[in-house]
Write a protein that holds these residues in place. Structure first.
Motif, PDB file in Angstrom:
ATOM      1  N   VAL A 193     -13.434  34.638  47.574  1.00 40.97           N
ATOM      2  CA  VAL A 193     -13.811  34.557  48.993  1.00 40.97           C
ATOM      3  C   VAL A 193     -15.302  34.846  49.159  1.00 40.97           C
ATOM      4  O   VAL A 193     -16.011  34.108  49.850  1.00 40.97           O
ATOM      5  N   ARG A 194     -15.791  35.886  48.501  1.00 40.00           N
ATOM      6  CA  ARG A 194     -17.209  36.231  48.613  1.00 40.00           C
ATOM      7  C   ARG A 194     -18.096  35.124  48.041  1.00 40.00           C
ATOM      8  O   ARG A 194     -19.121  34.779  48.620  1.00 40.00           O
ATOM      9  N   LYS A 195     -17.679  34.532  46.945  1.00 34.23           N
ATOM     10  CA  LYS A 195     -18.443  33.432  46.343  1.00 34.23           C
ATOM     11  C   LYS A 195     -18.411  32.209  47.265  1.00 34.23           C
ATOM     12  O   LYS A 195     -19.408  31.501  47.408  1.00 34.23           O
ATOM     13  N   ALA A 196     -17.275  31.968  47.887  1.00 35.17           N
ATOM     14  CA  ALA A 196     -17.159  30.844  48.818  1.00 35.17           C
ATOM     15  C   ALA A 196     -18.054  31.062  50.041  1.00 35.17           C
ATOM     16  O   ALA A 196     -18.686  30.123  50.540  1.00 35.17           O
ATOM     17  N   VAL A 234     -34.899  20.623  45.768  1.00 44.05           N
ATOM     18  CA  VAL A 234     -34.211  21.825  46.236  1.00 44.05           C
ATOM     19  C   VAL A 234     -32.816  21.811  45.617  1.00 44.05           C
ATOM     20  O   VAL A 234     -32.078  20.830  45.745  1.00 44.05           O
ATOM     21  N   VAL A 235     -32.475  22.922  44.926  1.00 41.20           N
ATOM     22  CA  VAL A 235     -31.244  22.961  44.148  1.00 41.20           C
ATOM     23  C   VAL A 235     -30.371  24.155  44.557  1.00 41.20           C
ATOM     24  O   VAL A 235     -30.719  25.298  44.276  1.00 41.20           O
ATOM     25  N   PRO A 236     -29.226  23.908  45.209  1.00 44.93           N
ATOM     26  CA  PRO A 236     -28.280  24.999  45.466  1.00 44.93           C
ATOM     27  C   PRO A 236     -27.667  25.465  44.139  1.00 44.93           C
ATOM     28  O   PRO A 236     -27.302  24.644  43.293  1.00 44.93           O
ATOM     29  N   LEU A 237     -27.570  26.768  43.965  1.00 42.75           N
ATOM     30  CA  LEU A 237     -27.058  27.363  42.726  1.00 42.75           C
ATOM     31  C   LEU A 237     -25.944  28.335  43.110  1.00 42.75           C
ATOM     32  O   LEU A 237     -26.208  29.371  43.733  1.00 42.75           O
ATOM     33  N   VAL A 238     -24.691  27.999  42.765  1.00 43.78           N
ATOM     34  CA  VAL A 238     -23.527  28.721  43.276  1.00 43.78           C
ATOM     35  C   VAL A 238     -22.617  29.180  42.140  1.00 43.78           C
ATOM     36  O   VAL A 238     -22.241  28.388  41.279  1.00 43.78           O
ATOM     37  N   GLU A 239     -22.257  30.463  42.185  1.00 42.81           N
ATOM     38  CA  GLU A 239     -21.316  31.000  41.207  1.00 42.81           C
ATOM     39  C   GLU A 239     -19.884  30.728  41.657  1.00 42.81           C
ATOM     40  O   GLU A 239     -19.541  30.904  42.823  1.00 42.81           O
ATOM     41  N   TYR A 292     -21.685  27.498  38.348  1.00 42.34           N
ATOM     42  CA  TYR A 292     -21.591  28.191  37.073  1.00 42.34           C
ATOM     43  C   TYR A 292     -20.547  29.295  37.188  1.00 42.34           C
ATOM     44  O   TYR A 292     -20.194  29.706  38.287  1.00 42.34           O
ATOM     45  N   VAL A 293     -20.067  29.776  36.033  1.00 45.26           N
ATOM     46  CA  VAL A 293     -19.056  30.830  36.043  1.00 45.26           C
ATOM     47  C   VAL A 293     -19.586  32.166  35.523  1.00 45.26           C
ATOM     48  O   VAL A 293     -18.931  33.187  35.688  1.00 45.26           O
ATOM     49  N   ASP A 294     -20.753  32.166  34.901  1.00 44.21           N
ATOM     50  CA  ASP A 294     -21.414  33.422  34.546  1.00 44.21           C
ATOM     51  C   ASP A 294     -22.917  33.207  34.621  1.00 44.21           C
ATOM     52  O   ASP A 294     -23.409  32.091  34.460  1.00 44.21           O
ATOM     53  N   VAL A 295     -23.646  34.265  34.885  1.00 41.23           N
ATOM     54  CA  VAL A 295     -25.063  34.153  35.188  1.00 41.23           C
ATOM     55  C   VAL A 295     -25.882  33.609  34.009  1.00 41.23           C
ATOM     56  O   VAL A 295     -26.852  32.884  34.214  1.00 41.23           O
ATOM     57  N   GLU A 296     -25.499  33.932  32.791  1.00 38.13           N
ATOM     58  CA  GLU A 296     -26.233  33.420  31.637  1.00 38.13           C
ATOM     59  C   GLU A 296     -26.116  31.899  31.540  1.00 38.13           C
ATOM     60  O   GLU A 296     -27.102  31.196  31.310  1.00 38.13           O
ATOM     61  N   THR A 297     -24.907  31.398  31.719  1.00 39.47           N
ATOM     62  CA  THR A 297     -24.694  29.948  31.717  1.00 39.47           C
ATOM     63  C   THR A 297     -25.441  29.310  32.879  1.00 39.47           C
ATOM     64  O   THR A 297     -26.057  28.257  32.725  1.00 39.47           O
ATOM     65  N   GLY A 298     -25.401  29.948  34.034  1.00 33.88           N
ATOM     66  CA  GLY A 298     -26.114  29.443  35.199  1.00 33.88           C
ATOM     67  C   GLY A 298     -27.609  29.373  34.969  1.00 33.88           C
ATOM     68  O   GLY A 298     -28.267  28.410  35.361  1.00 33.88           O
ATOM     69  N   SER A 299     -28.158  30.392  34.310  1.00 38.26           N
ATOM     70  CA  SER A 299     -29.603  30.385  34.062  1.00 38.26           C
ATOM     71  C   SER A 299     -29.986  29.281  33.086  1.00 38.26           C
ATOM     72  O   SER A 299     -31.013  28.620  33.260  1.00 38.26           O
ATOM     73  N   LEU A 300     -29.162  29.059  32.065  1.00 40.17           N
ATOM     74  CA  LEU A 300     -29.439  27.970  31.118  1.00 40.17           C
ATOM     75  C   LEU A 300     -29.366  26.608  31.809  1.00 40.17           C
ATOM     76  O   LEU A 300     -30.207  25.729  31.572  1.00 40.17           O
ATOM     77  N   LEU A 301     -28.373  26.433  32.655  1.00 40.99           N
ATOM     78  CA  LEU A 301     -28.231  25.196  33.408  1.00 40.99           C
ATOM     79  C   LEU A 301     -29.440  24.994  34.326  1.00 40.99           C
ATOM     80  O   LEU A 301     -30.024  23.908  34.377  1.00 40.99           O
ATOM     81  N   ALA A 302     -29.829  26.048  35.034  1.00 46.36           N
ATOM     82  CA  ALA A 302     -30.981  25.961  35.933  1.00 46.36           C
ATOM     83  C   ALA A 302     -32.260  25.655  35.162  1.00 46.36           C
ATOM     84  O   ALA A 302     -33.083  24.835  35.598  1.00 46.36           O
TER      85      ALA A 302
END
Length: 146
Positions: A35-38, A22-27, A67-77
């Protein structure tokens, strides 16, 4: 099980039972969106911890992927998914509040970014339980399909 030295050692020797990651994935954001991201992070962490607590003999809770942008996050995931699967995890499930991940082919469940700290203890507990139940239901369906 959690990602610490004792549980990691145990998960390796009991891989036939501990087959789900199980992997939490947070921007991350550092502007007015912080605040919204937190808030999203708080919900994701609470749901991930509750899921691990209820399924500790079957799941390993991974440290949060940030991650700081969704493309980077998707590659990391995708990299984590590939490496975890190659190492013997039969199932990987990401938990995120970022619905932009729907555009990617990832095993992911979404939870809304709620302000848990603005709720009463009972309300936040109920919300976390409800979301954890959704995650557990999703995992159960995946387990039954294999």
């Amino acid at each position: 099980m959690r990602f610490d030295s004792i549980d990691a050692r145990k998960s390796l020797t009991e891989r036939q039972y501990v087959d789900t990651l199980v992997v939490p994935l947070v921007e991350l954001a550092f502007d007015e969106e912080m605040v919204r991201k937190a808030e999203g992070n708080e919900v994701i962490q609470a749901v991930a911890l509750e899921t691990e607590r209820q399924l500790s003999g079957r799941t390993m809770l991974c440290p949060t992927l940030s991650y700081v942008d969704v493309e980077t996050g998707s590659l990391l995931a995708e990299t984590v998914l590939e490496k975890a699967t190659a190492s013997g995890f039969s199932h990987v499930l990401f938990i995120s509040s970022d619905v932009r991940f729907k555009a990617f082919d990832l095993p992911i469940i979404f939870v809304p970014p709620l302000a848990l700290k603005g709720m009463s203890g009972e309300q936040s507990h109920t919300m976390v339980q409800n979301f954890a139940t959704q995650v557990i239901t999703e995992l159960s369906a995946r387990w039954m399909a294999t």
